[in-house]
Scaffold this motif. Structure first.
Motif, PDB file in Angstrom:
ATOM      1  N   ALA A 145       0.825  -1.205   0.000  1.00 30.16           N
ATOM      2  CA  ALA A 145       0.000   0.000   0.000  1.00 30.16           C
ATOM      3  C   ALA A 145       0.862   1.258   0.000  1.00 30.16           C
ATOM      4  CB  ALA A 145      -0.935  -0.005   1.202  1.00 30.16           C
ATOM      5  N   MET A 146       1.944   1.244   0.788  1.00 30.45           N
ATOM      6  CA  MET A 146       2.824   2.414   0.808  1.00 30.45           C
ATOM      7  C   MET A 146       3.470   2.639  -0.553  1.00 30.45           C
ATOM      8  SD  MET A 146       4.670   2.542   4.555  1.00 30.45           S
ATOM      9  CE  MET A 146       4.856   0.790   4.868  1.00 30.45           C
ATOM     10  N   HIS A 147       3.874   1.554  -1.216  1.00 35.40           N
ATOM     11  CA  HIS A 147       4.443   1.721  -2.555  1.00 35.40           C
ATOM     12  C   HIS A 147       3.399   2.238  -3.533  1.00 35.40           C
ATOM     13  CE1 HIS A 147       5.057   0.286  -6.702  1.00 35.40           C
ATOM     14  NE2 HIS A 147       6.237   0.854  -6.513  1.00 35.40           N
ATOM     15  N   ALA A 148       2.195   1.660  -3.498  1.00 35.32           N
ATOM     16  CA  ALA A 148       1.141   2.096  -4.416  1.00 35.32           C
ATOM     17  C   ALA A 148       0.803   3.564  -4.183  1.00 35.32           C
ATOM     18  CB  ALA A 148      -0.105   1.227  -4.246  1.00 35.32           C
ATOM     19  N   GLY A 149       0.789   3.991  -2.911  1.00 31.88           N
ATOM     20  CA  GLY A 149       0.517   5.385  -2.615  1.00 31.88           C
ATOM     21  C   GLY A 149       1.603   6.304  -3.132  1.00 31.88           C
ATOM     22  N   ALA A 193      -5.990  -1.025   2.522  1.00 38.64           N
ATOM     23  CA  ALA A 193      -5.016  -0.051   3.028  1.00 38.64           C
ATOM     24  C   ALA A 193      -4.815   0.944   1.893  1.00 38.64           C
ATOM     25  CB  ALA A 193      -3.699  -0.725   3.408  1.00 38.64           C
ATOM     26  N   TRP A 194      -5.081   2.212   2.150  1.00 44.77           N
ATOM     27  CA  TRP A 194      -5.078   3.204   1.073  1.00 44.77           C
ATOM     28  C   TRP A 194      -3.778   3.148   0.289  1.00 44.77           C
ATOM     29  CZ3 TRP A 194      -2.323   7.227  -0.890  1.00 44.77           C
ATOM     30  CH2 TRP A 194      -2.991   8.033  -1.826  1.00 44.77           C
ATOM     31  N   SER A 277       4.176 -11.869 -11.518  1.00 43.73           N
ATOM     32  CA  SER A 277       3.528 -11.820 -10.200  1.00 43.73           C
ATOM     33  C   SER A 277       3.549 -10.396  -9.646  1.00 43.73           C
ATOM     34  CB  SER A 277       4.210 -12.784  -9.231  1.00 43.73           C
ATOM     35  OG  SER A 277       4.025 -14.111  -9.626  1.00 43.73           O
ATOM     36  N   ALA A 278       2.739  -9.532 -10.227  1.00 42.14           N
ATOM     37  CA  ALA A 278       2.590  -8.166  -9.729  1.00 42.14           C
ATOM     38  C   ALA A 278       1.485  -8.162  -8.680  1.00 42.14           C
ATOM     39  CB  ALA A 278       2.253  -7.209 -10.870  1.00 42.14           C
ATOM     40  N   VAL A 279       1.856  -7.990  -7.421  1.00 43.49           N
ATOM     41  CA  VAL A 279       0.881  -8.079  -6.333  1.00 43.49           C
ATOM     42  C   VAL A 279      -0.148  -6.953  -6.424  1.00 43.49           C
ATOM     43  CG1 VAL A 279       0.611  -8.051  -3.821  1.00 43.49           C
ATOM     44  CG2 VAL A 279       2.496  -9.296  -4.863  1.00 43.49           C
ATOM     45  N   THR A 280       0.271  -5.781  -6.883  1.00 44.37           N
ATOM     46  CA  THR A 280      -0.656  -4.676  -7.130  1.00 44.37           C
ATOM     47  C   THR A 280      -0.450  -4.179  -8.556  1.00 44.37           C
ATOM     48  OG1 THR A 280       0.760  -2.796  -6.542  1.00 44.37           O
ATOM     49  CG2 THR A 280      -0.306  -3.982  -4.727  1.00 44.37           C
ATOM     50  N   PRO A 281      -1.459  -3.546  -9.150  1.00 45.53           N
ATOM     51  CA  PRO A 281      -1.286  -3.000 -10.504  1.00 45.53           C
ATOM     52  C   PRO A 281      -0.181  -1.954 -10.580  1.00 45.53           C
ATOM     53  CG  PRO A 281      -3.615  -3.076  -9.908  1.00 45.53           C
ATOM     54  CD  PRO A 281      -2.846  -3.387  -8.667  1.00 45.53           C
TER      55      PRO A 281
END
Length: 359
Positions: A145-149, A193-194, A277-281
């Motif tokens: 989540a922190m990386h995506a943010g 998690a934002w 295997s990308a856990v998030t887009p």
């Protein structure tokens, strides 16, 4: 070396079967596919984790089911991609002619989705540094989540990418998310998690996957699959405080890919199919670039992790998905599978990359 057999159990949110039953089902089906028996195995490598299995030395339960009774065998507490590499190295060294790698994931927890997620988050938290990370509640999900943010462009773009993955896998036999969705559905799913929503994260499942490998000479006497494993690589990332997990999370994947592609030689230019295997887009483009994939490569035709993520069995599943579609690749072309142990997220990331071609 060659991959001569591969099989999986059915995938479910929660299996009633015991661990050894799942392992036996996958291994026996994989051996049956290539016309081999237990006595043909020289080595069994199992990927599982005691804390998830709910018992100490849990490989004592699964060892016989994986063909390891009165035979050489060991267990890795990590993703099954690493188990495949260990089996391949034993064959490449000439120690054995036939080996099986099996990943099994069926955590000893039951109940609601929220209860299962809380259990996996607690296990993840235990993997972090006890003095600096663990007291502040670090988990793999929090790291993603922190990386995506930090990498966030348009939230709508993340939702659209997640919907695209889910829709590619919808209706496929191994998917656990079987219904098509829209980007709006993704944005309306449960907030985790934002800025991450439930449908942006992997589709958690349980099950087992087995991969049978053989030396070239032994593979020539097997029926079933005939896929050559031409390159493999493994790399691990750094600790929380080096910051690379946030600023350059693709670098661990790049190091594993460089190793695998160097072994594959000229094939690095001919990869036209990949399971990533990308856990998030938010990680997809960075991983694709680190893997050296060009615009011709078809990425995640199975839907990837957003269609099915069976925990530590993921590495074997990604290879299985690649091999099932390698017949669609033109002669002389290659395919790649990429897998990650997500216990501590991007921190101390553990990555395997496998390159295969139809023999």
């Amino acid at each position: 070396m060659h991959v001569v057999g591969a099989a999986s159990t059915a995938f479910a949110v929660e299996h009633d079967a015991m661990l050894d039953e799942l392992v036996f089902e996958a291994v026996s089906a994989a051996l049956r596919e290539c016309g081999l028996r237990k006595q043909d195995l020289g080595l069994s490598v199992t990927a599982s984790m005691d804390v998830l299995d709910g018992r100490s030395i849990s490989s004592g339960l699964t060892n016989a089911a994986a063909g390891g009774y009165l035979n050489d065998s060991f267990r890795v507490e990590g993703d099954s991609g690493l188990a495949i590499i260990n089996a391949a190295q034993a064959i490449a060294a000439g120690d054995v002619e036939v080996a099986v790698a099996v990943g099994v994931h069926n955590p000893e927890i039951s109940g609601s989705t929220q209860r299962r997620r809380a259990f996996l988050d607690q296990v993840s938290n235990l993997g972090f540094d006890p003095h600096f990370d663990r007291p502040v509640g670090m988990t793999g999900t929090a790291v993603y989540a922190m990386h995506a943010g930090a990498a966030l462009g348009e939230l709508d773009a993340l939702a659209a990418a997640a919907a695209g993955d889910i829709n590619r896998g919808a209706g496929l036999a191994r998917s656990v998310r079987r219904n098509a969705v829209t980007a709006a559905d993704v944005l309306e799913s449960e907030p985790i998690a934002w800025p991450l929503r439930e449908l942006m994260l992997p589709a958690e499942s349980t099950g087992a996957v087995a991969i049978v490998l053989a030396s070239p000479a032994r593979a020539g006497r097997c029926i079933g699959r005939n896929v050559r494993l031409t390159g493999f690589g493994h790399a691990t990332g750094g600790y929380t405080w080096d910051g690379q997990w946030l600023t350059a999370p693709q670098e661990t994947t790049r190091r594993a890919a460089d190793m695998a592609l160097a072994q594959a030689g000229p094939q690095r230019e001919s990869i036209t199919l990949a399971e990533v295997s990308a856990v998030t887009p938010a990680l997809q483009d960075a991983y694709v670039q680190a893997l050296g994939l060009n615009d011709r490569a078809v990425i995640n035709p199975s839907g990837g992790l957003r269609s099915n993520y069976p925990g530590l069995a993921n590495g074997a599943l990604r290879l299985l998905e690649v091999m099932d579609r390698i017949g669609e690749v033109a002669p002389g072309q290659a395919a790649l599978s990429h897998s990650i142990d997500v216990e501590t997220g991007l921190v101390s990331e553990d990555v395997t990359v496998l390159v295969v071609e139809a023999a």
